[in-house]
Design a protein around this motif. Structure first.
Motif, PDB file in Angstrom:
ATOM      1  N   ILE A  34       0.861  -1.172   0.000  1.00  0.00           N
ATOM      2  CA  ILE A  34       0.000   0.000   0.000  1.00  0.00           C
ATOM      3  C   ILE A  34       0.904   1.230   0.000  1.00  0.00           C
ATOM      4  O   ILE A  34       1.792   1.362   0.852  1.00  0.00           O
TER       5      ILE A  34
ATOM      6  N   PRO B 246      -2.913   1.230  -4.365  1.00  0.00           N
ATOM      7  CA  PRO B 246      -2.275  -0.086  -4.483  1.00  0.00           C
ATOM      8  C   PRO B 246      -0.954   0.048  -5.237  1.00  0.00           C
ATOM      9  O   PRO B 246      -0.828   0.881  -6.148  1.00  0.00           O
TER      10      PRO B 246
ATOM     11  N   VAL C 204      -5.257  -9.207   0.124  1.00  0.00           N
ATOM     12  CA  VAL C 204      -4.483  -9.158  -1.122  1.00  0.00           C
ATOM     13  C   VAL C 204      -4.220 -10.584  -1.599  1.00  0.00           C
ATOM     14  O   VAL C 204      -3.859 -11.453  -0.797  1.00  0.00           O
TER      15      VAL C 204
ATOM     16  N   PHE D  90      -6.338  -6.327  -4.953  1.00  0.00           N
ATOM     17  CA  PHE D  90      -6.440  -5.602  -3.697  1.00  0.00           C
ATOM     18  C   PHE D  90      -7.936  -5.458  -3.388  1.00  0.00           C
ATOM     19  O   PHE D  90      -8.664  -4.818  -4.139  1.00  0.00           O
TER      20      PHE D  90
END
Length: 257
Positions: free
Chosen positions: A104, A131, A179, A245
Motif C-alpha cells: 500500500i 495499491p 491481497v 487488492f
C-alpha cells in the motif's frame, strides 16, 4: 576502505546489475549507522546525475521477518524517479534476481517529521492511498545479506509501480485489506494489511521516526511504500503477475527480458 568508496562500489554494481560479495564479509566493524550513510552516499551519486528523490520505502515490516534477522525495527530506503514504472511492464534488463511484492502506497500533502507523531497526524497529512507493487532486487550474491548489507544496498530497492486509481485514506480499514498475488493465473501469495507492522499507518510512523535521526522528513508530494503485504516472489521472462487488492481493484504486470 572509507564509506564513500564502499558506496561507489555498490553504485557500480547497481548500475551494471552485477552481483557482489557482501560488504560485511570484506569490511569489519560496519554499523547500521554506517550502512545508512553508505545508502545516502550512493543515492547522492544518482541525484548528482539528475535523478530525483520522490519518496521512501519501508522494509522488514513483518514482525516475523524482523525476528528472523534479529532486529526489532524496520529498515528504509530511498525511492528515485528512475525507479517508478510508468507502464504495467517489468523489464528484466538491469536486474539480477528480481522479486515482487504487493504494497500500500501513501501519498502526502503535508510534511511529516519528528519523533512524536501519531496515527492521527499521518491521516491528516495523507492525500491518498494507492495499491502498488514493488520490485526488489538485492545486488548481493544469492540474494543473501545481513542487516547492514541490505541497508547499504538501499533496502534492495529496484523498481515500483503504483496503480492509476487513488483512494481516500479513510475509505478502507487497511489492516483488514485482503491481497491475492498470482503468477500466470496461479495463486502465489495471499495476505492482509495487518502483515505490515499490524497496520500500514504504523509503518509510516516508524518511517518518520527513522528519518528524524538523519534530519529528514516525508515531504509534500512524496510517496511511501509501506512494506510487503505478502512474501515476495521471483519473476521470470514472460510471466504475468496479477495482484488483487480487496475493494481497490487489480494490478496486472507483464514481465519481459
Amino acid at each position: 576502505m572509507g564509506l564513500r568508496a564502499i558506496a561507489d562500489e555498490i553504485y557500480q554494481h547497481q548500475m551494471t546489475a552485477q552481483e557482489l560479495d557482501k560488504i560485511t564479509l570484506r569490511y569489519d566493524g560496519l554499523t547500521v549507522d554506517d550502512a545508512y550513510a553508505i545508502q545516502q552516499l550512493t543515492i547522492q551519486k544518482y541525484t548528482n546525475q539528475g535523478d530525483r528523490l520522490i519518496g521512501w520505502k519501508m522494509g522488514l515490516t513483518s514482525k516475523a521477518k524482523q525476528q528472523s534477522v534479529g532486529v526489532d525495527e524496520a529498515i528504509f530506503g530511498h525511492l528515485l524517479e528512475s525507479m517508478e514504472l510508468t507502464n504495467p511492464e517489468i523489464s528484466l534488463k538491469g536486474l539480477i534476481h528480481p522479486r515482487v511484492e504487493p504494497e500500500i502506497a501513501f501519498v502526502f500533502k503535508h510534511r511529516l517529521e519528528g519523533t512524536r507523531i501519531t496515527p492521527r497526524d499521518v491521516w491528516l497529512a495523507t492525500e491518498c492511498v494507492m495499491p502498488a507493487v514493488e520490485v526488489i532486487d538485492s545486488r548481493y550474491k544469492n540474494f543473501s545479506f545481513t542487516l547492514v548489507d541490505v541497508i547499504a544496498d538501499n533496502a534492495s530497492s529496484a523498481k515500483f509501480y503504483v496503480a492509476d486509481q487513488a483512494f481516500s485514506p479513510y475509505q478502507f480499514q487497511l489492516d483488514k485489506l485482503g491481497v491475492v498475488m498470482c503468477r500466470n493465473g496461479e495463486v502465489a501469495q495471499t495476505g492482509a494489511g495487518a502483515a505490515v507492522l499490524g497496520h500500514p499507518v504504523r509503518s509510516i510512523i516508524e518511517q518518520v521516526h527513522m528519518l528524524s535521526r538523519i534530519g529528514k522528513a516525508i515531504e509534500p508530494g512524496m510517496v511511501v511504500l509501506t512494506g510487503g503485504i505478502t512474501e515476495a516472489i521471483y519473476i521470470y521472462d514472460q510471466d504475468t503477475i496479477s495482484v488483487q487488492f480487496e475493494g481497490m481493484g487489480d494490478i496486472e504486470l507483464s514481465v519481459h527480458a
